[in-house]
Design a protein around this motif. Structure first.
Motif, PDB file in Angstrom:
ATOM      1  N   GLN A 118       0.824  -1.200   0.000  1.00 34.68           N
ATOM      2  CA  GLN A 118       0.000   0.000   0.000  1.00 34.68           C
ATOM      3  C   GLN A 118       0.867   1.262   0.000  1.00 34.68           C
ATOM      4  O   GLN A 118       0.542   2.257  -0.659  1.00 34.68           O
ATOM      5  N   TYR A 119       1.998   1.218   0.721  1.00 39.07           N
ATOM      6  CA  TYR A 119       2.909   2.358   0.737  1.00 39.07           C
ATOM      7  C   TYR A 119       3.629   2.481  -0.610  1.00 39.07           C
ATOM      8  O   TYR A 119       3.805   3.578  -1.131  1.00 39.07           O
ATOM      9  N   ALA A 120       4.051   1.340  -1.155  1.00 45.16           N
ATOM     10  CA  ALA A 120       4.762   1.340  -2.432  1.00 45.16           C
ATOM     11  C   ALA A 120       3.877   1.877  -3.553  1.00 45.16           C
ATOM     12  O   ALA A 120       4.312   2.706  -4.362  1.00 45.16           O
ATOM     13  N   GLU A 121       2.635   1.415  -3.599  1.00 46.03           N
ATOM     14  CA  GLU A 121       1.730   1.845  -4.662  1.00 46.03           C
ATOM     15  C   GLU A 121       1.401   3.329  -4.536  1.00 46.03           C
ATOM     16  O   GLU A 121       1.329   4.046  -5.547  1.00 46.03           O
ATOM     17  N   ALA A 122       1.197   3.804  -3.313  1.00 45.24           N
ATOM     18  CA  ALA A 122       0.923   5.229  -3.114  1.00 45.24           C
ATOM     19  C   ALA A 122       2.108   6.064  -3.598  1.00 45.24           C
ATOM     20  O   ALA A 122       1.929   7.138  -4.193  1.00 45.24           O
ATOM     21  N   HIS A 123       3.320   5.572  -3.369  1.00 44.88           N
ATOM     22  CA  HIS A 123       4.504   6.303  -3.817  1.00 44.88           C
ATOM     23  C   HIS A 123       4.600   6.300  -5.343  1.00 44.88           C
ATOM     24  O   HIS A 123       4.921   7.320  -5.954  1.00 44.88           O
ATOM     25  N   ARG A 124       4.329   5.160  -5.971  1.00 48.46           N
ATOM     26  CA  ARG A 124       4.370   5.088  -7.435  1.00 48.46           C
ATOM     27  C   ARG A 124       3.387   6.080  -8.055  1.00 48.46           C
ATOM     28  O   ARG A 124       3.697   6.763  -9.038  1.00 48.46           O
ATOM     29  N   ILE A 125       2.195   6.140  -7.495  1.00 40.19           N
ATOM     30  CA  ILE A 125       1.175   7.061  -8.005  1.00 40.19           C
ATOM     31  C   ILE A 125       1.626   8.504  -7.845  1.00 40.19           C
ATOM     32  O   ILE A 125       1.486   9.326  -8.754  1.00 40.19           O
ATOM     33  N   GLU A 126       2.201   8.817  -6.694  1.00 40.68           N
ATOM     34  CA  GLU A 126       2.655  10.182  -6.446  1.00 40.68           C
ATOM     35  C   GLU A 126       3.760  10.583  -7.414  1.00 40.68           C
ATOM     36  O   GLU A 126       3.806  11.721  -7.898  1.00 40.68           O
ATOM     37  N   VAL A 127       4.646   9.651  -7.731  1.00 46.31           N
ATOM     38  CA  VAL A 127       5.714   9.927  -8.702  1.00 46.31           C
ATOM     39  C   VAL A 127       5.112  10.269 -10.061  1.00 46.31           C
ATOM     40  O   VAL A 127       5.497  11.257 -10.702  1.00 46.31           O
ATOM     41  N   LEU A 128       4.145   9.461 -10.527  1.00 46.35           N
ATOM     42  CA  LEU A 128       3.516   9.732 -11.818  1.00 46.35           C
ATOM     43  C   LEU A 128       2.740  11.044 -11.810  1.00 46.35           C
ATOM     44  O   LEU A 128       2.766  11.798 -12.790  1.00 46.35           O
ATOM     45  N   ARG A 129       2.041  11.311 -10.722  1.00 49.85           N
ATOM     46  CA  ARG A 129       1.253  12.539 -10.639  1.00 49.85           C
ATOM     47  C   ARG A 129       2.150  13.773 -10.688  1.00 49.85           C
ATOM     48  O   ARG A 129       1.730  14.839 -11.137  1.00 49.85           O
ATOM     49  N   TRP A 130       3.378  13.628 -10.216  1.00 55.31           N
ATOM     50  CA  TRP A 130       4.307  14.761 -10.267  1.00 55.31           C
ATOM     51  C   TRP A 130       5.021  14.835 -11.610  1.00 55.31           C
ATOM     52  O   TRP A 130       5.187  15.912 -12.187  1.00 55.31           O
ATOM     53  N   LEU A 131       5.432  13.694 -12.142  1.00 52.52           N
ATOM     54  CA  LEU A 131       6.307  13.671 -13.306  1.00 52.52           C
ATOM     55  C   LEU A 131       5.574  13.887 -14.629  1.00 52.52           C
ATOM     56  O   LEU A 131       6.075  14.606 -15.507  1.00 52.52           O
ATOM     57  N   VAL A 132       4.401  13.292 -14.800  1.00 53.16           N
ATOM     58  CA  VAL A 132       3.735  13.351 -16.099  1.00 53.16           C
ATOM     59  C   VAL A 132       3.379  14.779 -16.526  1.00 53.16           C
ATOM     60  O   VAL A 132       3.590  15.144 -17.687  1.00 53.16           O
ATOM     61  N   PRO A 133       2.827  15.638 -15.654  1.00 49.93           N
ATOM     62  CA  PRO A 133       2.580  17.024 -16.101  1.00 49.93           C
ATOM     63  C   PRO A 133       3.857  17.727 -16.556  1.00 49.93           C
ATOM     64  O   PRO A 133       3.822  18.522 -17.503  1.00 49.93           O
ATOM     65  N   LEU A 134       4.978  17.448 -15.895  1.00 47.40           N
ATOM     66  CA  LEU A 134       6.246  18.040 -16.307  1.00 47.40           C
ATOM     67  C   LEU A 134       6.655  17.537 -17.691  1.00 47.40           C
ATOM     68  O   LEU A 134       7.125  18.316 -18.539  1.00 47.40           O
ATOM     69  N   LEU A 135       6.448  16.270 -17.954  1.00 47.41           N
ATOM     70  CA  LEU A 135       6.785  15.711 -19.258  1.00 47.41           C
ATOM     71  C   LEU A 135       5.901  16.306 -20.349  1.00 47.41           C
ATOM     72  O   LEU A 135       6.349  16.527 -21.483  1.00 47.41           O
ATOM     73  N   ARG A 136       4.635  16.550 -20.031  1.00 51.83           N
ATOM     74  CA  ARG A 136       3.752  17.218 -20.988  1.00 51.83           C
ATOM     75  C   ARG A 136       4.300  18.604 -21.321  1.00 51.83           C
ATOM     76  O   ARG A 136       4.311  19.025 -22.485  1.00 51.83           O
ATOM     77  N   GLU A 137       4.758  19.314 -20.309  1.00 45.12           N
ATOM     78  CA  GLU A 137       5.285  20.664 -20.524  1.00 45.12           C
ATOM     79  C   GLU A 137       6.551  20.619 -21.370  1.00 45.12           C
ATOM     80  O   GLU A 137       6.716  21.424 -22.305  1.00 45.12           O
ATOM     81  N   ILE A 138       7.455  19.702 -21.051  1.00 39.47           N
ATOM     82  CA  ILE A 138       8.696  19.580 -21.810  1.00 39.47           C
ATOM     83  C   ILE A 138       8.390  19.230 -23.266  1.00 39.47           C
ATOM     84  O   ILE A 138       9.073  19.680 -24.191  1.00 39.47           O
TER      85      ILE A 138
END
Length: 266
Positions: free
Chosen positions: A153-173
């Motif tokens: 549950q901790y691992a999955e929450a962290h994976r989701i948080e990484v994607l939620r932070w990284l994907v908008p940045l990748l869209r911008e780039i």
């Protein structure tokens, strides 16, 4: 790519390594006085797991914590539940030291923000481990690669948080319009898009995975790298060099792919 933000991150990493080099060993059980039972168990478990790995026993942990086995079952459910709580606390500590954005301001250039993300991620893997907690660092890595059910549950929450932070940045780039709500506020990557179904969503998830995979190579092979270095930990300057390479390589790939594909309208 070494910016003023990179230098700030590098100095923070140096400070952390200096502090960890003088870290005192975990406090003995007789020094924890009036601490709550749960916290006493958690501290004792951290010390025992650090020394003995999975061979640490609940009996020894309870003896050090001045608690009974029933208290472990009450607060953590099982030995694996206790281990998951220890690993989660370590993960939270490293995220406080090196947050997702690496301390780079939101108004910085996208490439600098990606560098901050990569550098901070690498620091959480290579740069924050206390000398007496190498075993715990390895156990945390294994809990992500070979899931411990109680930790998932901790691992999955962290994976989701990484994607939620990284994907908008990748869209911008990539030059895409940011995801926005009806009032025009930029949104984080929504949970509903974590299993993308259209081509563009899949593309950004693949980009995120590619960047993360480069970073996690140093996690999965950390023990081999350290063995080849005679046990010598990575210095901040070495981590910075790796982060610059991953960032430059990733930006090159993103820009190349962006020229080949068209972003959808928002």
């Amino acid at each position: 790519m070494k910016s003023r933000f990179g230098e700030k991150l590098l100095n923070a990493a140096r400070d952390m390594v200096d502090r960890c080099g003088h870290c005192s060993p975990p406090e003995k059980a007789d020094a924890v006085g009036g601490m709550h039972t749960r916290q006493r168990i958690l501290d004792a478990a951290r010390s025992e797991f650090a020394k003995k790995g999975t061979t640490a026993t609940v009996r020894d942990i309870c003896r050090i914590a001045r608690a009974n086995i029933a208290a472990v079952n009450y607060h953590f459910g099982s030995k694996d539940g206790l281990l998951a709580a220890v690993l989660s606390s370590i993960m939270d500590e490293t995220l406080r030291l090196y947050p997702m954005d690496g301390g780079v301001p939101r108004d910085a250039a996208p490439g600098e923000r990606l560098y901050g993300f990569v550098f901070a991620f690498l620091c959480r893997i290579l740069g924050t481990e206390k000398p007496d907690e190498a075993v715990l660092g390895q156990m945390l890595s294994e809990a992500f690669m070979r899931p411990l059910p109680q930790f998932e549950q901790y691992a999955e929450a962290h994976r989701i948080e990484v994607l939620r932070w990284l994907v908008p940045l990748l869209r911008e780039i990539s030059g895409c319009e940011p995801l926005a709500d009806p009032e025009g506020e930029t949104l984080a990557y929504p949970s509903s898009m974590l299993s993308p179904t259209n081509a563009e969503d899949r593309r950004f998830k693949l980009l995120a995975r590619s960047i993360i995979a480069q970073i996690l190579l140093y996690n999965s092979l950390r023990s081999r790298f350290l063995e080849a270095r005679g046990g010598k930990r990575f210095l901040p300057d070495e981590i910075e060099e790796i982060a610059r390479h991953i960032t430059a390589f990733s930006l090159g790939g993103i820009h190349y792919l962006s020229e080949k594909q068209t972003c959808r309208d928002s």
